[in-house]
Design a protein around this motif. Structure first.
Motif, short mmCIF file in Angstrom:
data_model
loop_
_atom_site.label_atom_id
_atom_site.label_comp_id
_atom_site.label_asym_id
_atom_site.label_seq_id
_atom_site.Cartn_x
_atom_site.Cartn_y
_atom_site.Cartn_z
N LEU A 1 8.73 -13.69 -0.39
CA LEU A 1 7.31 -13.91 -0.62
C LEU A 1 6.62 -12.60 -0.96
O LEU A 1 5.82 -12.52 -1.90
CB LEU A 1 6.65 -14.57 0.60
N ARG A 2 6.95 -11.55 -0.23
CA ARG A 2 6.35 -10.24 -0.50
C ARG A 2 6.69 -9.79 -1.92
O ARG A 2 5.84 -9.27 -2.64
CB ARG A 2 6.82 -9.20 0.49
N SER A 3 7.92 -10.02 -2.36
CA SER A 3 8.30 -9.64 -3.72
C SER A 3 7.51 -10.42 -4.76
O SER A 3 7.09 -9.87 -5.78
CB SER A 3 9.80 -9.85 -3.94
N LEU A 4 7.31 -11.71 -4.52
CA LEU A 4 6.52 -12.53 -5.46
C LEU A 4 5.08 -12.03 -5.54
O LEU A 4 4.51 -11.92 -6.64
CB LEU A 4 6.54 -14.00 -5.02
N VAL A 5 4.49 -11.72 -4.40
CA VAL A 5 3.11 -11.21 -4.39
C VAL A 5 3.06 -9.84 -5.04
O VAL A 5 2.16 -9.54 -5.83
CB VAL A 5 2.55 -11.19 -2.95
N LEU A 6 4.03 -8.98 -4.74
CA LEU A 6 4.09 -7.65 -5.34
C LEU A 6 4.16 -7.75 -6.86
O LEU A 6 3.42 -7.05 -7.58
CB LEU A 6 5.31 -6.89 -4.80
N ASP A 7 5.00 -8.64 -7.37
CA ASP A 7 5.11 -8.81 -8.82
C ASP A 7 3.82 -9.35 -9.42
O ASP A 7 3.40 -8.92 -10.50
CB ASP A 7 6.26 -9.76 -9.16
N ALA A 8 3.15 -10.28 -8.73
CA ALA A 8 1.90 -10.83 -9.23
C ALA A 8 0.81 -9.76 -9.30
O ALA A 8 0.06 -9.68 -10.29
CB ALA A 8 1.45 -12.00 -8.36
N VAL A 9 0.73 -8.92 -8.27
CA VAL A 9 -0.27 -7.85 -8.28
C VAL A 9 0.05 -6.84 -9.38
O VAL A 9 -0.85 -6.38 -10.09
CB VAL A 9 -0.36 -7.17 -6.89
N ALA A 10 1.32 -6.52 -9.57
CA ALA A 10 1.71 -5.60 -10.65
C ALA A 10 1.30 -6.17 -12.00
O ALA A 10 0.82 -5.44 -12.87
CB ALA A 10 3.21 -5.33 -10.60
N ASP A 11 1.45 -7.49 -12.18
CA ASP A 11 1.03 -8.12 -13.44
C ASP A 11 -0.47 -8.00 -13.64
O ASP A 11 -0.94 -7.71 -14.74
CB ASP A 11 1.43 -9.60 -13.46
N VAL A 12 -1.25 -8.21 -12.58
CA VAL A 12 -2.71 -8.12 -12.67
C VAL A 12 -3.14 -6.70 -13.02
O VAL A 12 -4.07 -6.49 -13.81
CB VAL A 12 -3.38 -8.59 -11.36
N LEU A 13 -2.45 -5.71 -12.45
CA LEU A 13 -2.82 -4.31 -12.67
C LEU A 13 -2.24 -3.71 -13.95
O LEU A 13 -2.56 -2.57 -14.30
CB LEU A 13 -2.38 -3.46 -11.48
N GLN A 14 -1.42 -4.48 -14.66
CA GLN A 14 -0.80 -3.95 -15.87
C GLN A 14 -1.87 -3.57 -16.89
O GLN A 14 -2.73 -4.37 -17.25
CB GLN A 14 0.15 -4.99 -16.48
N GLY A 15 -1.84 -2.32 -17.31
CA GLY A 15 -2.77 -1.83 -18.32
C GLY A 15 -4.14 -1.41 -17.81
O GLY A 15 -5.00 -1.05 -18.60
N VAL A 16 -4.35 -1.44 -16.49
CA VAL A 16 -5.62 -0.98 -15.93
C VAL A 16 -5.34 0.04 -14.83
O VAL A 16 -4.27 0.04 -14.23
CB VAL A 16 -6.49 -2.15 -15.37
N ASP A 17 -6.33 0.88 -14.58
CA ASP A 17 -6.17 1.88 -13.54
C ASP A 17 -6.43 1.31 -12.15
O ASP A 17 -5.72 1.61 -11.20
CB ASP A 17 -7.11 3.06 -13.78
N VAL A 18 -7.51 0.51 -12.02
CA VAL A 18 -7.87 -0.06 -10.74
C VAL A 18 -8.38 -1.49 -10.92
O VAL A 18 -8.82 -1.88 -12.00
CB VAL A 18 -8.95 0.75 -9.99
N LEU A 19 -8.34 -2.21 -9.84
CA LEU A 19 -8.93 -3.53 -9.74
C LEU A 19 -10.04 -3.42 -8.71
O LEU A 19 -9.84 -2.85 -7.64
CB LEU A 19 -7.86 -4.53 -9.26
N VAL A 20 -11.22 -3.95 -9.03
CA VAL A 20 -12.34 -3.91 -8.10
C VAL A 20 -12.67 -5.34 -7.72
O VAL A 20 -12.87 -6.20 -8.59
CB VAL A 20 -13.56 -3.20 -8.73
N VAL B 1 -8.64 -1.27 -5.67
CA VAL B 1 -7.18 -1.36 -5.53
C VAL B 1 -6.54 -0.62 -6.69
O VAL B 1 -6.95 -0.80 -7.84
CB VAL B 1 -6.71 -2.83 -5.55
N GLY B 2 -5.55 0.20 -6.39
CA GLY B 2 -4.90 0.98 -7.45
C GLY B 2 -3.43 0.66 -7.61
O GLY B 2 -2.84 -0.14 -6.87
N GLN B 3 -2.87 1.30 -8.61
CA GLN B 3 -1.43 1.21 -8.84
C GLN B 3 -0.69 1.77 -7.62
O GLN B 3 -1.21 2.65 -6.93
CB GLN B 3 -1.05 2.02 -10.08
N ARG B 4 0.50 1.30 -7.39
CA ARG B 4 1.29 1.82 -6.27
C ARG B 4 1.38 3.34 -6.38
O ARG B 4 1.57 3.88 -7.46
CB ARG B 4 2.69 1.22 -6.28
#
Length: 133
Positions: free
Chosen positions: A18-37, A102-105
């Motif tokens: 589950l953590r891996s699925l959520v991690l991948d989803a967040v990485a997809d959302v952050l793709q191409g952006v510096d931060v999510l607000v 929220v930022g990139q890892r």
């Protein structure tokens, strides 16, 4: 809720998946952006309880949630390890409202820089009762 010592190996493995699925989803959302607000909470703020067991609503937007954490938008990023900071954004009904950055890892510095920039344009120390005292 099971504690770590009460979990079977299969339950722990399911949590890791589950953590891996959520991690991948967040990485997809952050793709191409510096931060999510985002807002820090999915609802208006709730008052803290004196006994340390603050709870929120059991439903958000018609969807049942865990009243201890389901209304907090910080949890997914705590779960994945993405750096995040909550910056004061104002008051609602006399209670503070937070804005989450929220930022990139591993980009803690970037999150802190955005948080500092937001605080510079949204100074809060004189807005909140008792702040800076």
């Amino acid at each position: 809720m099971l504690g770590a010592l009460d979990r079977s190996a299969m339950q722990a493995r399911a949590d890791e998946r589950l953590r891996s699925l959520v991690l991948d989803a967040v990485a997809d959302v952050l793709q191409g952006v510096d931060v999510l607000v985002t807002p820090t909470l999915a609802v208006l703020p709730v008052a803290n309880r004196d006994d340390g067991t603050t709870t929120g609503p059991s439903e958000v937007g018609g969807v049942p949630v865990d009243p201890s954490i389901g209304w907090c938008l910080t949890y997914p990023f705590n779960f994945t390890g993405h750096p995040a900071a909550s910056v004061p954004a104002g008051l609602a009904d006399g209670l503070p409202v937070g804005l989450q950055v929220v930022g990139q890892r591993h980009d803690d510095a970037g999150v802190l820089a955005v948080g500092a920039a937001l605080e510079a344009v949204l100074p809060w120390a004189t807005t909140y009762p008792g702040a800076g005292a």
